[in-house]
Write a protein that holds these residues in place. Structure first.
Motif, PDB file in Angstrom:
ATOM      1  N   ARG A 253       0.846  -1.190   0.000  1.00 44.00           N
ATOM      2  CA  ARG A 253       0.000   0.000   0.000  1.00 44.00           C
ATOM      3  C   ARG A 253       0.882   1.241   0.000  1.00 44.00           C
ATOM      4  N   ALA A 254       0.265   2.373  -0.212  1.00 40.49           N
ATOM      5  CA  ALA A 254       1.008   3.631  -0.176  1.00 40.49           C
ATOM      6  C   ALA A 254       1.559   3.860   1.221  1.00 40.49           C
ATOM      7  N   GLY A 255       2.850   4.168   1.303  1.00 44.27           N
ATOM      8  CA  GLY A 255       3.497   4.391   2.582  1.00 44.27           C
ATOM      9  C   GLY A 255       4.189   3.172   3.145  1.00 44.27           C
ATOM     10  N   ASP A 256       4.070   2.013   2.507  1.00 43.83           N
ATOM     11  CA  ASP A 256       4.734   0.800   2.997  1.00 43.83           C
ATOM     12  C   ASP A 256       6.217   0.836   2.637  1.00 43.83           C
ATOM     13  N   LEU A 257       7.027   0.306   3.534  1.00 41.03           N
ATOM     14  CA  LEU A 257       8.458   0.153   3.281  1.00 41.03           C
ATOM     15  C   LEU A 257       8.682  -1.224   2.655  1.00 41.03           C
ATOM     16  N   VAL A 258       9.122  -1.242   1.419  1.00 41.79           N
ATOM     17  CA  VAL A 258       9.248  -2.498   0.686  1.00 41.79           C
ATOM     18  C   VAL A 258      10.639  -2.578   0.063  1.00 41.79           C
ATOM     19  N   ARG A 259      10.995  -3.817  -0.327  1.00 46.57           N
ATOM     20  CA  ARG A 259      12.204  -4.063  -1.108  1.00 46.57           C
ATOM     21  C   ARG A 259      11.790  -4.830  -2.355  1.00 46.57           C
ATOM     22  N   VAL A 260      12.069  -4.249  -3.528  1.00 39.70           N
ATOM     23  CA  VAL A 260      11.759  -4.873  -4.817  1.00 39.70           C
ATOM     24  C   VAL A 260      13.087  -5.125  -5.524  1.00 39.70           C
ATOM     25  N   GLY A 261      13.513  -6.378  -5.546  1.00 45.56           N
ATOM     26  CA  GLY A 261      14.822  -6.678  -6.102  1.00 45.56           C
ATOM     27  C   GLY A 261      15.906  -6.068  -5.236  1.00 45.56           C
ATOM     28  N   GLU A 262      16.680  -5.165  -5.817  1.00 43.39           N
ATOM     29  CA  GLU A 262      17.732  -4.488  -5.062  1.00 43.39           C
ATOM     30  C   GLU A 262      17.317  -3.103  -4.577  1.00 43.39           C
ATOM     31  N   ALA A 263      16.129  -2.650  -4.950  1.00 44.49           N
ATOM     32  CA  ALA A 263      15.658  -1.318  -4.556  1.00 44.49           C
ATOM     33  C   ALA A 263      14.816  -1.430  -3.283  1.00 44.49           C
ATOM     34  N   GLU A 264      15.061  -0.513  -2.355  1.00 40.89           N
ATOM     35  CA  GLU A 264      14.317  -0.492  -1.095  1.00 40.89           C
ATOM     36  C   GLU A 264      13.875   0.936  -0.811  1.00 40.89           C
ATOM     37  N   GLY A 265      12.622   1.088  -0.423  1.00 38.58           N
ATOM     38  CA  GLY A 265      12.109   2.413  -0.125  1.00 38.58           C
ATOM     39  C   GLY A 265      10.640   2.373   0.237  1.00 38.58           C
ATOM     40  N   ILE A 266      10.088   3.554   0.418  1.00 34.15           N
ATOM     41  CA  ILE A 266       8.684   3.716   0.788  1.00 34.15           C
ATOM     42  C   ILE A 266       7.862   3.897  -0.484  1.00 34.15           C
ATOM     43  N   VAL A 267       6.782   3.155  -0.617  1.00 31.70           N
ATOM     44  CA  VAL A 267       5.930   3.239  -1.806  1.00 31.70           C
ATOM     45  C   VAL A 267       5.176   4.562  -1.771  1.00 31.70           C
ATOM     46  N   THR A 268       5.350   5.353  -2.830  1.00 31.10           N
ATOM     47  CA  THR A 268       4.655   6.640  -2.920  1.00 31.10           C
ATOM     48  C   THR A 268       3.649   6.691  -4.062  1.00 31.10           C
ATOM     49  N   ASN A 269       3.847   5.879  -5.113  1.00 32.38           N
ATOM     50  CA  ASN A 269       2.957   5.989  -6.265  1.00 32.38           C
ATOM     51  C   ASN A 269       2.976   4.678  -7.036  1.00 32.38           C
ATOM     52  N   LEU A 270       1.791   4.308  -7.523  1.00 28.61           N
ATOM     53  CA  LEU A 270       1.642   3.184  -8.456  1.00 28.61           C
ATOM     54  C   LEU A 270       0.723   3.645  -9.573  1.00 28.61           C
ATOM     55  N   ASN A 271       1.251   3.710 -10.810  1.00 30.71           N
ATOM     56  CA  ASN A 271       0.447   4.116 -11.945  1.00 30.71           C
ATOM     57  C   ASN A 271       0.436   3.004 -12.973  1.00 30.71           C
ATOM     58  N   THR A 272      -0.103   3.303 -14.147  1.00 31.16           N
ATOM     59  CA  THR A 272      -0.247   2.264 -15.167  1.00 31.16           C
ATOM     60  C   THR A 272       1.075   1.858 -15.787  1.00 31.16           C
ATOM     61  N   ARG A 273       2.151   2.559 -15.482  1.00 34.00           N
ATOM     62  CA  ARG A 273       3.435   2.228 -16.097  1.00 34.00           C
ATOM     63  C   ARG A 273       4.480   1.765 -15.095  1.00 34.00           C
TER      64      ARG A 273
END
Length: 467
Positions: A253-273
């Motif tokens: 969800r927005a504001g979650d701290l996640v790690r995707v592959g080697e990138a780690e950070g807080i989710v701020t936006n999810l769009n169609t791309r």
């Protein structure tokens, strides 16, 4: 008195028939010769019937005479006459074919001319008449005036159809709003009902315009066009479908701290791309949705109860169980460490110079920062072990002599001097948190506050909004 013919009557009929036969045989040759003469005159080439061996007129005289005649006529541009051995060569430009043939015939009739080579070219006649263009413009204007009513009706139909399609999309969004929680899926489904309405209006416009075949092509070729567009924009389509699946599965969800592959950070936006992460350093990282969907996603915010760990090495001469009890006491006494599950201290490795202990503890990641809490616990553990007489040697540079090293004075074999006892370490009370560590509070709020003034790289609609 009528004179009598010397030919007897009985011979008149045969002689008349013979004359007819002779004339029939001679006539084709005469006609063919006349035709060849006419063709020669039309082509601008002529030959003299009898070529004199000693012509009376010289080539220069013939050339000068024909040159003056062509210039005097005014019909030719840059006329040039050249005569060699009675053969006349004509060069230049004329306005019409008749003028060129006239020059050739003139040269052929000149005295002592053997043959004529007519090389006069015809200049193209540029027609500056604009009446055909004006007629075409008038036809187009008339057709446009006739098409104005059809265009107006088609525009009105398209406008009405567009409004109906928007109302249909809003209605379906209102109906399915309670059943579909994903904003992206709700948008896609609602617009799926609006597209047929608009296509129907487009078909009506084409039908009214008299473009029946084109209307059928639009309806029948929609699927083919979709396939072609899908191949042309394969990556875009892949990211769009991945965004649909991500919005349905909702791994973060927005504001979650996640790690995707080697990138780690807080989710701020999810769009169609893409998916946009805000790192701990305040940087925006855009990851294509197709890559996000295929990667391993670690969501640190899905469960606020999080486990941390660190390692500490003690000497082989110290009691391991005593060191474990000291470290456990440090963990249980810290207010940020949860008692359930309880912290544990285990032997992790028997290294070259130390016995390495692995410390595990649980804490609330929504409230406390992992790096700050780990720093505070390591600081308190180090001081508690030193206060308890537990040594922590360096594997590379330090060698421990538990019984001390005897020192001999004087001759070898003399009485050894007992080593001086080291002073006990000074006991220092370590606090649960220090100002240097910045407290134990989570730094997510600080990161979001510092990055709040920056502009998101992708300004499109956030599909996680309201989730």
């Amino acid at each position: 008195m009528v004179p009598q013919s010397p030919i007897p009557v009985r011979w008149r009929t045969p002689l008349l028939a013979l004359a007819v036969i002779v004339m029939a045989a001679v006539a084709p040759g005469t006609v063919r010769a006349q035709s060849e003469a006419e063709d020669g005159a039309r082509s601008g080439r002529a030959m003299a019937d009898n070529v004199p061996v000693k012509p009376e007129a010289q080539d220069s005289q013939i050339q000068a005479r024909l040159q003056r005649i062509l210039e005097a006529s005014g019909w030719f541009t840059d006329p040039k006459v050249e005569v060699r051995e009675g053969i006349v060569f004509l060069d230049g430009f004329s306005g019409t074919l008749e003028q060129s043939e006239w020059a050739g015939a003139l040269a052929a009739r000149t005295e002592d001319v053997v043959a004529v080579v007519n090389r006069i070219e015809i200049e193209p006649d540029i027609d500056w008449d604009l009446s055909p263009a004006l007629q075409e413009i008038q036809k187009i204007s008339t057709a446009a005036q006739r098409a104005v009513p059809v265009i107006l009706i088609g525009a009105v139909i398209l406008l009405i159809t567009w409004q109906i399609a928007r109302l249909a999309a809003r209605f379906m969004g209102w109906v399915l709003g309670n059943r579909i929680t994903s904003p992206l899926m709700l948008t896609v489904v609602s617009r799926a009902f609006a597209v047929p309405v608009f296509v129907l209006g487009l078909y009506l416009v084409l039908q009214i315009s008299g473009l029946t075949n084109l209307a059928l092509t639009v309806l029948g070729g929609t699927g083919v066009a979709g396939i072609i567009i899908g191949f042309a924009f394969r990556d875009i389509a892949e990211n769009f479908l991945a965004s649909l699946l991500l919005s349905v599965r909702n791994p973060f969800r927005a504001g979650d701290l996640v790690r995707v592959g080697e990138a780690e950070g807080i989710v701020t936006n999810l769009n169609t791309r893409s998916t946009v992460l805000l790192t701990q350093e305040g940087n925006h990282v855009q990851i294509p949705n197709a890559l996000v969907f295929k990667s391993v996603i670690t969501n640190f915010s899905s469960n606020p109860s999080r486990r941390g760990d660190f390692s500490v090495g003690i000497s082989y001469d110290d009691r391991t169980s005593e060191a474990q009890e000291i470290v456990e006491k440090v963990l249980t006494s810290h207010p940020a460490v949860r008692h359930d599950p309880a912290p544990i201290v285990v032997v992790d490795e028997l290294a070259a110079s130390t016995v390495n202990l692995k410390v595990f503890f649980w804490f609330d990641s929504d409230t406390h920062s992992p790096i700050k809490l780990r720093s505070a616990l390591m600081r308190q553990t180090k001081q508690a072990l030193l206060d308890g007489g537990i040594s922590m040697p360096d594997e590379a540079r330090e060698v421990i002599f538990p019984q001390g090293l005897p020192i001999y004075r004087g001759e070898p074999g003399g009485k050894p001097v007992a080593p001086r006892r080291a002073r006990p370490p000074r006991r220092v009370a370590e606090s649960d948190a220090t100002s240097a560590e910045g407290g134990l509070a989570s730094e997510e709020d600080d990161v979001l506050r510092e990055a709040g003034a920056t502009r998101t790289p992708d300004e499109r609609e956030n599909l996680l909004k309201g989730s």
